[in-house]
Enzyme design. Structure first.
Site, PDB file in Angstrom:
ATOM      1  CE  LYS A  62     165.137 120.702  44.473  1.00 18.41           C
ATOM      2  NZ  LYS A  62     164.555 118.999  44.657  1.00 18.41           N
ATOM      3  CD  GLN A  63     170.383 123.213  50.844  1.00 16.20           C
ATOM      4  OE1 GLN A  63     169.814 122.794  51.101  1.00 16.20           O
ATOM      5  NE2 GLN A  63     171.520 122.969  50.463  1.00 16.20           N
TER       6      GLN A  63
END
Length: 355
Positions: free
Chosen positions: A242-243
């Site tokens: 997740k970014q």
């Protein structure tokens, strides 16, 4: 929805951003990537060291909700009550102080999974763990201590995630912070334990260092630095990364530290957000670990456009999906469901192709 109608609706939502987003072609060819698809688990993880139970957990995650069978995911995350405070998170819609309504939103919204805290998921586990995949977030940045500090500390164990029926554990590392070395070691151990008992792993690969924010730009969202955070994340066997969506580039050069290559900026990226996000995917072993981008804070009336735009960028870059919370739960449930469905429609649309 007919193809012509979906295409027209997308262009209407995106406005002046439609052309540069829907027609862009990336510097790094899509043929080099491992892209999401119906056979994603078998094709990508089938030859890895992941056990059959981990593969089953991954399949459960991508096989649920409106996006089931596509290889893409739409996840509802609700752990903001710890870092942003419960009041800041839920006062806009007090209905969501009750954890059951958060899970109901994820189900009604057609999400693949719900990601939240031990307290939230534990309070309704027997009623809902078999109805929608659970992702237990095991560490958090606690913000009641004064003065505030920025550190991810453990709030739950892998065993507790397993016992409440979660298919995955999630964790955050603040790469670049003074505490990052300890966090890397802690999360590495928890991810190993999660894989041993058959759960998959999702890593919030965030940057945190006041030096990363200069008078010219906030390099916490620079493509080159977030890309390297992703590369560190897949190194400790995060199955999904997740970014935050990148907003600029050249963090290494602006901060004059670390090592990079001129070709990152000349050959692999442009200023187009799809190229910047493609570089994040590249650093996820060319898509062998799926990239999901965060939806960000709620801005009110512009939430729909922002959410759809982020989904278009992620999908066209070769990402795996979106994880959007506040934009959905800080409004009436019906409107939250509609926003989640609008995100999912981007991944279901054949008009939105990988660039």
């Amino acid at each position: 929805m007919p193809v012509e109608e979906m295409s027209s609706k997308l262009e209407q939502i995106l406005g002046e951003d439609a052309a540069p987003l829907l027609r862009h072609q990336c510097k790094v060819p899509k043929e080099n990537l491992h892209l999401p698809g119906p056979d994603y688990v078998e094709r990508i993880y089938g030859g890895s060291d992941r056990s059959t139970r981990v593969l089953s957990s991954l399949q459960s995650l991508i096989g649920h909700g409106r996006l089931a069978g596509t290889g893409y995911v739409s996840i509802l995350p609700v752990d903001q009550g710890i870092e942003h405070s419960a009041g800041a998170s839920f006062a806009p819609n007090p209905l969501y102080f009750d954890p059951e309504n958060l899970v109901k939103l994820a189900i009604e919204g057609g999400c693949n999974a719900v990601a939240s805290t031990l307290g939230v998921l534990g309070s309704v586990a027997r009623k809902y763990a078999h109805k929608i995949p659970f992702i237990l977030k095991v560490n958090h940045n606690e913000f009641l201590s004064y003065p505030n500090a920025f550190d991810q500390i453990r709030f739950a164990s892998v065993r507790q995630a397993f016992d409440l029926g979660a298919v995955s554990v999630g964790a955050t590392i603040y790469f670049g912070s003074e505490e990052s070395k300890r966090q890397i070691q802690e999360v590495t151990g928890m991810f190993q334990q999660a894989h041993e008992v058959g759960m998959c792993t999702i890593l919030w690969c965030y940057l945190r260092n006041s030096a990363f924010k200069t008078k010219d730009a906030d390099h916490h969202v620079a493509a080159d630095l977030t890309g390297q955070a992703n590369h560190l994340g897949v190194t400790i066997e995060a199955d999904i990364i997740k970014q935050k969506l990148p907003e600029n580039n050249g963090g290494y050069n602006a901060l004059s530290f670390g090592k990079t290559s001129k070709k990152v900026y000349s050959d692999l990226t442009t200023d187009n957000p799809i190229d910047l996000t493609r570089y994040q995917v590249v650093n996820c072993y060319m898509g062998r670990a799926g990239l999901i981008n965060s939806g960000g804070a709620s801005s009110g009336d512009s939430d729909l456009k922002e959410a759809v735009k982020t989904a278009v960028i992620n999908k066209r870059a070769g990402g795996m999906g979106l994880i959007s919370g506040r934009k959905a739960f800080q409004r009436p449930m019906k409107e939250g469901v509609q926003l989640l469905n609008a995100i999912q429609d981007v991944y279901l649309s054949k008009d939105v192709t990988v660039a």
